[in-house]
Design a protein around this motif. Structure first.
Motif, PDB file in Angstrom:
ATOM      1  N   ALA A 164      40.157  69.406  24.071  1.00 57.08           N
ATOM      2  CA  ALA A 164      40.777  68.356  23.254  1.00 57.08           C
ATOM      3  C   ALA A 164      42.278  68.292  23.533  1.00 57.08           C
ATOM      4  CB  ALA A 164      40.516  68.615  21.772  1.00 57.08           C
ATOM      5  N   ALA A 165      42.890  69.458  23.685  1.00 54.69           N
ATOM      6  CA  ALA A 165      44.321  69.505  24.005  1.00 54.69           C
ATOM      7  C   ALA A 165      44.612  68.840  25.342  1.00 54.69           C
ATOM      8  CB  ALA A 165      44.801  70.957  24.021  1.00 54.69           C
ATOM      9  N   GLU A 166      43.756  69.081  26.334  1.00 60.07           N
ATOM     10  CA  GLU A 166      43.949  68.479  27.655  1.00 60.07           C
ATOM     11  C   GLU A 166      43.884  66.950  27.579  1.00 60.07           C
ATOM     12  OE1 GLU A 166      44.991  69.753  30.303  1.00 60.07           O
ATOM     13  OE2 GLU A 166      44.435  71.861  30.375  1.00 60.07           O
ATOM     14  N   ILE A 167      42.954  66.435  26.795  1.00 58.89           N
ATOM     15  CA  ILE A 167      42.854  64.976  26.673  1.00 58.89           C
ATOM     16  C   ILE A 167      44.065  64.418  25.944  1.00 58.89           C
ATOM     17  CG2 ILE A 167      41.538  63.071  25.673  1.00 58.89           C
ATOM     18  CD1 ILE A 167      38.999  64.632  26.172  1.00 58.89           C
ATOM     19  N   HIS A 168      44.473  65.077  24.874  1.00 62.62           N
ATOM     20  CA  HIS A 168      45.679  64.615  24.162  1.00 62.62           C
ATOM     21  C   HIS A 168      46.877  64.604  25.110  1.00 62.62           C
ATOM     22  CE1 HIS A 168      44.444  63.894  20.077  1.00 62.62           C
ATOM     23  NE2 HIS A 168      43.823  65.069  19.997  1.00 62.62           N
ATOM     24  N   TYR A 169      46.959  65.610  25.974  1.00 58.63           N
ATOM     25  CA  TYR A 169      48.064  65.651  26.924  1.00 58.63           C
ATOM     26  C   TYR A 169      47.995  64.475  27.898  1.00 58.63           C
ATOM     27  CZ  TYR A 169      51.681  67.560  29.929  1.00 58.63           C
ATOM     28  OH  TYR A 169      52.854  67.727  30.634  1.00 58.63           O
ATOM     29  N   GLU A 170      46.792  64.188  28.410  1.00 57.80           N
ATOM     30  CA  GLU A 170      46.616  63.044  29.319  1.00 57.80           C
ATOM     31  C   GLU A 170      47.028  61.737  28.653  1.00 57.80           C
ATOM     32  OE1 GLU A 170      42.593  62.910  30.692  1.00 57.80           O
ATOM     33  OE2 GLU A 170      42.659  64.915  31.586  1.00 57.80           O
ATOM     34  N   LEU A 171      46.774  61.656  27.333  1.00 59.85           N
ATOM     35  CA  LEU A 171      47.108  60.440  26.574  1.00 59.85           C
ATOM     36  C   LEU A 171      48.558  60.443  26.082  1.00 59.85           C
ATOM     37  CD1 LEU A 171      43.827  60.167  24.451  1.00 59.85           C
ATOM     38  CD2 LEU A 171      44.453  58.817  26.471  1.00 59.85           C
ATOM     39  N   LYS A 172      49.296  61.479  26.469  1.00 57.44           N
ATOM     40  CA  LYS A 172      50.697  61.653  26.078  1.00 57.44           C
ATOM     41  C   LYS A 172      50.873  61.885  24.578  1.00 57.44           C
ATOM     42  CE  LYS A 172      52.338  58.789  29.950  1.00 57.44           C
ATOM     43  NZ  LYS A 172      52.306  59.939  30.874  1.00 57.44           N
ATOM     44  N   ASN A 173      49.823  62.386  23.941  1.00 56.89           N
ATOM     45  CA  ASN A 173      49.922  62.810  22.540  1.00 56.89           C
ATOM     46  C   ASN A 173      50.369  64.276  22.541  1.00 56.89           C
ATOM     47  OD1 ASN A 173      48.846  60.314  21.782  1.00 56.89           O
ATOM     48  ND2 ASN A 173      46.749  61.093  21.806  1.00 56.89           N
ATOM     49  N   TYR A 174      51.627  64.477  22.889  1.00 55.43           N
ATOM     50  CA  TYR A 174      52.095  65.827  23.181  1.00 55.43           C
ATOM     51  C   TYR A 174      52.105  66.752  21.962  1.00 55.43           C
ATOM     52  CZ  TYR A 174      53.486  63.734  27.604  1.00 55.43           C
ATOM     53  OH  TYR A 174      53.465  63.071  28.811  1.00 55.43           O
ATOM     54  N   GLN A 175      52.370  66.208  20.796  1.00 52.07           N
ATOM     55  CA  GLN A 175      52.386  67.072  19.609  1.00 52.07           C
ATOM     56  C   GLN A 175      50.997  67.606  19.293  1.00 52.07           C
ATOM     57  OE1 GLN A 175      54.370  64.928  16.413  1.00 52.07           O
ATOM     58  NE2 GLN A 175      56.346  65.764  17.022  1.00 52.07           N
ATOM     59  N   GLU A 176      49.981  66.745  19.383  1.00 56.31           N
ATOM     60  CA  GLU A 176      48.613  67.197  19.144  1.00 56.31           C
ATOM     61  C   GLU A 176      48.176  68.184  20.226  1.00 56.31           C
ATOM     62  OE1 GLU A 176      46.385  66.830  16.647  1.00 56.31           O
ATOM     63  OE2 GLU A 176      48.102  65.954  15.605  1.00 56.31           O
ATOM     64  N   ALA A 177      48.565  67.888  21.465  1.00 57.47           N
ATOM     65  CA  ALA A 177      48.220  68.791  22.569  1.00 57.47           C
ATOM     66  C   ALA A 177      48.839  70.167  22.335  1.00 57.47           C
ATOM     67  CB  ALA A 177      48.698  68.209  23.892  1.00 57.47           C
ATOM     68  N   TYR A 178      50.093  70.191  21.941  1.00 52.79           N
ATOM     69  CA  TYR A 178      50.788  71.451  21.697  1.00 52.79           C
ATOM     70  C   TYR A 178      50.090  72.265  20.603  1.00 52.79           C
ATOM     71  CZ  TYR A 178      54.266  74.684  19.830  1.00 52.79           C
ATOM     72  OH  TYR A 178      54.905  75.805  19.364  1.00 52.79           O
ATOM     73  N   LYS A 179      49.725  71.601  19.505  1.00 52.40           N
ATOM     74  CA  LYS A 179      49.071  72.300  18.395  1.00 52.40           C
ATOM     75  C   LYS A 179      47.759  72.958  18.840  1.00 52.40           C
ATOM     76  CE  LYS A 179      50.843  69.168  14.809  1.00 52.40           C
ATOM     77  NZ  LYS A 179      50.455  68.095  13.859  1.00 52.40           N
ATOM     78  N   LEU A 180      46.980  72.210  19.620  1.00 53.44           N
ATOM     79  CA  LEU A 180      45.675  72.727  20.040  1.00 53.44           C
ATOM     80  C   LEU A 180      45.800  73.795  21.127  1.00 53.44           C
ATOM     81  CD1 LEU A 180      43.762  69.365  19.926  1.00 53.44           C
ATOM     82  CD2 LEU A 180      43.186  71.401  18.596  1.00 53.44           C
ATOM     83  N   PHE A 181      46.727  73.596  22.073  1.00 56.97           N
ATOM     84  CA  PHE A 181      46.947  74.637  23.072  1.00 56.97           C
ATOM     85  C   PHE A 181      47.410  75.923  22.388  1.00 56.97           C
ATOM     86  CE2 PHE A 181      47.691  71.313  26.546  1.00 56.97           C
ATOM     87  CZ  PHE A 181      46.532  71.644  27.228  1.00 56.97           C
ATOM     88  N   ARG A 182      48.246  75.780  21.382  1.00 54.70           N
ATOM     89  CA  ARG A 182      48.742  76.962  20.679  1.00 54.70           C
ATOM     90  C   ARG A 182      47.603  77.691  19.961  1.00 54.70           C
ATOM     91  NH1 ARG A 182      53.152  79.522  19.102  1.00 54.70           N
ATOM     92  NH2 ARG A 182      53.203  80.509  17.055  1.00 54.70           N
ATOM     93  N   LYS A 183      46.712  76.938  19.315  1.00 58.30           N
ATOM     94  CA  LYS A 183      45.565  77.566  18.647  1.00 58.30           C
ATOM     95  C   LYS A 183      44.739  78.374  19.634  1.00 58.30           C
ATOM     96  CE  LYS A 183      44.709  74.438  14.746  1.00 58.30           C
ATOM     97  NZ  LYS A 183      43.727  73.510  14.123  1.00 58.30           N
ATOM     98  N   ALA A 184      44.445  77.762  20.786  1.00 60.02           N
ATOM     99  CA  ALA A 184      43.623  78.438  21.789  1.00 60.02           C
ATOM    100  C   ALA A 184      44.368  79.618  22.415  1.00 60.02           C
ATOM    101  CB  ALA A 184      43.192  77.453  22.864  1.00 60.02           C
ATOM    102  N   ALA A 185      45.664  79.452  22.625  1.00 61.02           N
ATOM    103  CA  ALA A 185      46.459  80.537  23.212  1.00 61.02           C
ATOM    104  C   ALA A 185      46.535  81.739  22.286  1.00 61.02           C
ATOM    105  CB  ALA A 185      47.864  80.033  23.528  1.00 61.02           C
TER     106      ALA A 185
END
Length: 261
Positions: A164-185
């Motif tokens: 989900a984070a990867e898709i948000h990043y592709e869509l330039k939804n960087y804040q959502e991507a950051y939140k999800l990458f952080r959860k997984a990290a």
């Protein structure tokens, strides 16, 4: 880009299949050995008990107390799946995706994954999202992929959080991507750790720009092989102009990191 995505799809399919098979084997050993005999399961399955049909399918799939038979496994999975048994639908999707007991058929696999996903089974939601993301058995649809990845992520699926984070990043939804990458990290996923390091390196998506924090995550992601362990300190000092104290702090923080459950 398309070639890279195709290569990722193939490797992800293999990981997907291995993860599901491992889960099925674990359930088979824990349930059948401790609670039921094959005779009692067979008797219940013949009376149309969906849970018994599913467990009997697992027994035949893994050879637990019976000779291994993929034909029998898929037969019992089908009976349970047609009664709307979510785990059986997921297992049946796995069989069709990997040609176990039947000819490989991604359309059938997607059909059963989605039925199980609609019953809120997180693993099935992830696999449904994956099918939409890669166009396996259905039309490629990134919006639908994100919807199903997000549902699975909300239930704690680590792989879904990352996708989900990867898709948000592709869509330039960087804040959502950051939140999800952080959860997984924070749960210890090296791929997400590497991506999180990039956010802190750039100060992107609401992440604080912090060289020490960024390289803490890059150090933790070293198993990915994107950086050479022996050259990382040199890279930190020369390319990013970090001081010896900053470099030492990054390694100290990485050493102290403990993944969340």
């Amino acid at each position: 880009m398309l070639l890279l995505r195709h290569m990722k799809a193939k490797s992800f399919c293999r990981a997907l299949a291995a993860a599901l098979l491992a889960g099925a084997m674990q359930l088979s050993v824990a349930t059948l050995s401790a609670q039921e005999s094959i005779a009692s399961l067979t008797a219940a399955a013949k009376k149309n008990n969906a849970d018994a049909q599913y467990k009997l399918g697992l027994a035949y799939q893994t050879g637990d107390q019976v000779p291994m038979s993929f034909d029998d496994a898929i037969n019992w999975f089908k009976k349970a799946a047609r009664q709307n048994h979510a785990q059986a639908q997921l297992a049946l999707g796995f069989c069709y995706a990997n040609g176990i007991g039947a000819k490989a058929d991604w359309r059938e696999a997607f059909n059963w994954f989605k039925k199980a996903a609609e019953q809120d089974l997180a693993d099935a939601q992830f696999k449904t999202g994956f099918c939409y993301y890669k166009g396996l058995g259905t039309t490629l649809n990134e919006a639908e992929a994100l919807k199903w990845f997000s549902k699975a992520a909300d239930q704690g699926s680590l792989a879904a959080q990352h996708q989900a984070a990867e898709i948000h990043y592709e869509l330039k939804n960087y804040q959502e991507a950051y939140k999800l990458f952080r959860k997984a990290a924070l749960r210890g996923m090296p791929e997400a750790m590497y991506r999180l390091g990039g956010f802190h390196l750039l100060g992107q998506g609401g992440a604080e720009r912090d060289m020490v924090e960024a390289h803490k995550w890059f150090i933790l992601a070293l198993p990915l092989g994107r950086d050479e362990p022996g050259k990382l300190r040199e890279k930190m000092a020369t390319l990013y102009r970090m001081t010896p104290e900053q470099i030492a702090k990054s390694f100290e923080l990485a050493k102290a990191f403990k993944p969340q459950p």
